[in-house]
Design a protein around this motif. Sequence first.
Motif, PDB file in Angstrom:
ATOM      1  N   ASP A 113       0.832  -1.211   0.000  1.00 37.66           N
ATOM      2  CA  ASP A 113       0.000   0.000   0.000  1.00 37.66           C
ATOM      3  C   ASP A 113       0.865   1.259   0.000  1.00 37.66           C
ATOM      4  O   ASP A 113       0.598   2.208  -0.742  1.00 37.66           O
ATOM      5  N   HIS A 116       2.493   1.676  -3.395  1.00 38.35           N
ATOM      6  CA  HIS A 116       1.507   2.136  -4.370  1.00 38.35           C
ATOM      7  C   HIS A 116       1.166   3.604  -4.140  1.00 38.35           C
ATOM      8  O   HIS A 116       1.049   4.373  -5.102  1.00 38.35           O
ATOM      9  N   THR A 117       1.010   4.009  -2.893  1.00 44.80           N
ATOM     10  CA  THR A 117       0.664   5.391  -2.562  1.00 44.80           C
ATOM     11  C   THR A 117       1.651   6.369  -3.168  1.00 44.80           C
ATOM     12  O   THR A 117       1.259   7.432  -3.661  1.00 44.80           O
ATOM     13  N   TYR A 118       2.914   6.033  -3.153  1.00 47.05           N
ATOM     14  CA  TYR A 118       3.946   6.935  -3.648  1.00 47.05           C
ATOM     15  C   TYR A 118       4.380   6.637  -5.086  1.00 47.05           C
ATOM     16  O   TYR A 118       5.371   7.196  -5.572  1.00 47.05           O
TER      17      TYR A 118
END
Length: 121
Positions: A113, A116-118
């Motif tokens: 997560d 993916h966020t960055y």
Amino acid sequence: MAIPLLICDDSMMARKQVARSLPAGWDVDISYATNGMEGLQAIREGKGEMVFLDLTMPDMDGYQVLEAIRDEGHKCIVIVISGDIQPSARARVIHLGALDFIQKPVNPEKLADVLHTYGLL
């Protein structure tokens, strides 16, 4: 092309656990460091465009590594992985330039997560 990934932690078990938690198929070339001095040297050698960094280590702790990365102008992405979950620790590492902070032991879904966020995965 594989991303040079450095896992810097004084615990062999923690290093292995982080490596096992990496997303399947993520194209990385993994190097390991057992303390902050080794980690900083690996970064200087180009082995750590992305760094998973522990805070509590002998010789040079994670805070000192972050300060050295900043002071030396290295452009690596650092995610701190630590058992020290105090809000002050999180705030301090972010202030020193870490991208994020993940609690030990690493949860593979949480790691994915964050990546993916960055946009790192």
